[in-house]
Design a protein around this motif. Structure first.
Motif, PDB file in Angstrom:
ATOM      1  N   GLU A 186       0.844  -1.204   0.000  1.00 34.07           N
ATOM      2  CA  GLU A 186       0.000   0.000   0.000  1.00 34.07           C
ATOM      3  C   GLU A 186       0.878   1.253   0.000  1.00 34.07           C
ATOM      4  O   GLU A 186       1.862   1.329   0.745  1.00 34.07           O
ATOM      5  CB  GLU A 186      -0.881  -0.010   1.250  1.00 34.07           C
ATOM      6  N   CYS A 233      -2.041   7.864  -1.257  1.00 32.33           N
ATOM      7  CA  CYS A 233      -2.983   8.251  -2.303  1.00 32.33           C
ATOM      8  C   CYS A 233      -2.346   9.342  -3.171  1.00 32.33           C
ATOM      9  O   CYS A 233      -1.796  10.315  -2.644  1.00 32.33           O
ATOM     10  CB  CYS A 233      -4.266   8.775  -1.655  1.00 32.33           C
ATOM     11  N   CYS A 250     -11.834   7.506  -1.952  1.00 34.97           N
ATOM     12  CA  CYS A 250     -10.608   8.022  -1.322  1.00 34.97           C
ATOM     13  C   CYS A 250     -10.957   8.818  -0.059  1.00 34.97           C
ATOM     14  O   CYS A 250     -10.292   8.688   0.977  1.00 34.97           O
ATOM     15  CB  CYS A 250      -9.824   8.876  -2.297  1.00 34.97           C
ATOM     16  N   ASN A 286     -12.191   6.431   2.655  1.00 31.25           N
ATOM     17  CA  ASN A 286     -11.029   5.760   3.231  1.00 31.25           C
ATOM     18  C   ASN A 286     -10.420   6.638   4.336  1.00 31.25           C
ATOM     19  O   ASN A 286     -10.181   6.184   5.468  1.00 31.25           O
ATOM     20  CB  ASN A 286     -10.032   5.487   2.104  1.00 31.25           C
ATOM     21  N   GLU A 343     -10.213   5.771   8.296  1.00 37.53           N
ATOM     22  CA  GLU A 343      -8.915   5.643   8.987  1.00 37.53           C
ATOM     23  C   GLU A 343      -8.873   6.528  10.225  1.00 37.53           C
ATOM     24  O   GLU A 343      -8.279   6.201  11.239  1.00 37.53           O
ATOM     25  CB  GLU A 343      -7.783   6.036   8.035  1.00 37.53           C
ATOM     26  N   SER A 380     -10.706  -0.518  -4.888  1.00 29.35           N
ATOM     27  CA  SER A 380      -9.407  -1.120  -4.547  1.00 29.35           C
ATOM     28  C   SER A 380      -8.735  -1.669  -5.794  1.00 29.35           C
ATOM     29  O   SER A 380      -7.522  -1.565  -5.970  1.00 29.35           O
ATOM     30  CB  SER A 380      -9.589  -2.265  -3.548  1.00 29.35           C
ATOM     31  N   CYS A 391      -7.148   1.171  -7.931  1.00 25.86           N
ATOM     32  CA  CYS A 391      -6.269   2.131  -7.258  1.00 25.86           C
ATOM     33  C   CYS A 391      -4.792   1.850  -7.576  1.00 25.86           C
ATOM     34  O   CYS A 391      -4.267   0.788  -7.240  1.00 25.86           O
ATOM     35  CB  CYS A 391      -6.493   2.080  -5.752  1.00 25.86           C
ATOM     36  N   ARG A 447      -4.341   1.031  -2.414  1.00 31.24           N
ATOM     37  CA  ARG A 447      -4.982   1.341  -1.129  1.00 31.24           C
ATOM     38  C   ARG A 447      -6.035   0.277  -0.820  1.00 31.24           C
ATOM     39  O   ARG A 447      -6.772  -0.168  -1.715  1.00 31.24           O
ATOM     40  CB  ARG A 447      -5.677   2.713  -1.181  1.00 31.24           C
ATOM     41  N   ASN A 448      -6.125  -0.086   0.452  1.00 30.62           N
ATOM     42  CA  ASN A 448      -7.139  -1.063   0.864  1.00 30.62           C
ATOM     43  C   ASN A 448      -8.473  -0.353   1.089  1.00 30.62           C
ATOM     44  O   ASN A 448      -9.036  -0.361   2.182  1.00 30.62           O
ATOM     45  CB  ASN A 448      -6.702  -1.773   2.148  1.00 30.62           C
ATOM     46  N   LEU A 449      -8.959   0.270   0.043  1.00 31.37           N
ATOM     47  CA  LEU A 449     -10.131   1.138   0.183  1.00 31.37           C
ATOM     48  C   LEU A 449     -11.351   0.383   0.691  1.00 31.37           C
ATOM     49  O   LEU A 449     -12.002   0.805   1.653  1.00 31.37           O
ATOM     50  CB  LEU A 449     -10.443   1.796  -1.168  1.00 31.37           C
ATOM     51  N   TRP A 454     -11.468  -0.503   4.450  1.00 23.85           N
ATOM     52  CA  TRP A 454     -11.759   0.644   5.326  1.00 23.85           C
ATOM     53  C   TRP A 454     -13.218   1.068   5.187  1.00 23.85           C
ATOM     54  O   TRP A 454     -13.862   1.455   6.163  1.00 23.85           O
ATOM     55  CB  TRP A 454     -10.827   1.818   4.987  1.00 23.85           C
TER      56      TRP A 454
END
Ligand code: SF4
Ligand code: SF4
Length: 425
Positions: free
Chosen positions: A355, A358, A375, A378, A382, A404, A407, A411-413, A416
């Motif tokens: 990861e 962004c 985004c 996310n 977080e 995800s 991306c 990112r582990n969108l 999240w």
């Protein structure tokens, strides 16, 4: 929407097979969106095939049934493909598939006279839930709180790898059409669309023939992901938008998965509870990937072994599709009502890039089929800003995983965003 690599070629031409019956089955009490029932049997009891195993007065309850005949040996915590661990009823299979002699298919003339309420009652007693993965109680979805005018049958099966619905459509077309008729009767609708992606030629041909003798309209859609989302289907077929925070029934539509209408057919015509389903067991490391008619409660290891030998150790086992499915920590988890597939991946296939930050490229925003800003969701998740996530529309996320996937920063969108959805709920 995007075109994904499909891998359906591994199993799309494999007819549905019956695997050997397991010696022990583990039937979770909780297999649907709503309240699990309480056990109606105890260790030592003898059960018959299709016997109801739970009871409850809760409004969102759906019963579960014995998938084999035999003896209940325990009611215990057991790995669960969605919940991690949950209570399951363990049955030792006597190998006889005993059913009471009074359980016989319903005569056609009786079916013709059934009221909508009676059909819903049969569907409830048979434990039918949404088979596409959502597991919403079907008897409730057949009884919308406001009038609807359109039924869409979701036969898109847009997840890569999965072919269980495809084989069902090819091999059980008439039964599916009978199930659609029952669903349309319950809902009181005349407009019925069957939505199929253009990568399912035999299913399109089979339904085209049936459409000539029924009033169903076949809609062939471009194969792209997530074509099978309810909102996407409604938009592509009816050119209607489901407003944010609203449901399909707010625009007069109910969507049922093709496997669900097949289960409705079996419940009403065959008097058969939902104790087995078609599951795609696949992956490049399996020597014999297959579509299997698996008993609910079968540990997935038994199905994987039946499709072996494995060419290498799996690095990842997913239950469901690769986009929306859930990675498993144990191959003891059983098949449940919503298990569409079991996918084995090797190390290379399972590896995700590390990861990174962004880069504000906007790709996730452009591709999100729900019109969200993944985004920002996310970031809110977080930082634990749940009310902000709610105001950004997190509850409209359909968890398709596309953000995800596209991306460039890996990112582990979706993870999240799922977390934020849980917190907001
Ligand atoms: S935010 Fe939700 S609906 Fe949008 S792309 Fe991501 S997972 Fe799919
Ligand atoms: S796709 Fe990834 S890098 Fe691009 S804006 Fe979304 S989160 Fe940021």
């Amino acid at each position: 929407m995007v075109k994904l690599e499909e891998y359906k070629y591994l199993t799309e031409n494999r007819p549905i097979e019956k695997p050997p019956l397991p010696a022990l089955v583990y039937i979770p009490l909780s297999q649907h969106l709503g309240k699990a029932g309480n056990p109606a049997v105890k260790p030592g009891d003898t059960v018959s095939l299709g016997q109801k195993l739970t009871a409850s007065d809760a409004s969102m309850y759906v019963p579960v049934h014995a998938c084999v005949s035999g003896k209940v040996t325990a009611i215990q915590d057991w790995p669960h493909p969605v919940l991690g661990r949950a209570k399951a009823i363990v049955i030792e299979n006597d190998g006889l598939d005993r059913r009471p002699s009074s359980v016989v298919p319903r005569p056609a003339e009786e079916i013709d006279k059934l009221t909508a309420e009676q059909i819903r009652g049969i569907v409830f007693e048979a434990g039918v839930v949404g088979m596409g993965g959502a597991s919403f109680p079907t008897h409730i979805k057949l009884n919308p709180p406001k009038p609807v005018d359109t039924l869409i049958i979701n036969a898109a099966e847009c997840e890569p790898y999965l072919t269980a619905d495809y084989r069902l459509m090819v091999e059980k077309t008439a039964e599916i059409v009978a199930g659609i008729g029952l669903a349309a009767r319950c809902l009181g609708v005349k407009n019925v669309y069957i939505a199929v992606e253009d990568n399912k030629p035999e299913a399109i041909e089979a339904f085209s023939h049936k459409s000539q003798v029924t009033s169903h309209k076949l809609k062939v859609l471009k194969s792209q992901y997530p074509q099978g989302g309810e909102r996407q289907l409604i938009k592509n077929i009816l050119r209607k938008e489901v407003p944010r925070g609203k449901l399909p029934l707010d625009v007069g539509v109910v969507v049922h998965n093709v496997g669900t209408v097949f289960a409705i057919y079996e419940a009403v015509y065959l008097n058969k509870p939902l104790y087995e389903r078609v599951v795609t067991v696949t992956g490049s490391i399996l020597s014999n990937p297959k579509n299997l008619l698996a008993r609910i409660g079968t540990p997935i290891k038994e199905l994987i072994d039946f499709c072996g030998p494995q060419k290498e150790e799996p690095a990842k086992i997913i239950v469901g599709g690769p986009m929306m499915g859930i990675t498993q920590y144990s191959d003891s988890v059983p098949v449940i009502k919503s298990t569409t597939g079991i996918i084995l991946m090797n190390k290379k296939e399972a590896t995700r890039h590390k990861e990174a930050f962004c880069i504000r490229c906007g790709a996730c925003v452009r591709e999100c089929p729900a019109g969200l800003m993944p985004c920002l969701l996310n970031l809110a998740s977080e930082k634990g800003l749940w009310s902000q996530a709610k105001s950004y529309g997190v509850l409209d996320c359909i968890e398709c995983g596309l953000c995800s996937y596209v991306c460039p920063a890996s990112r582990n969108l979706v993870q999240w965003i799922k977390r934020a959805k849980l917190e907001v709920k």
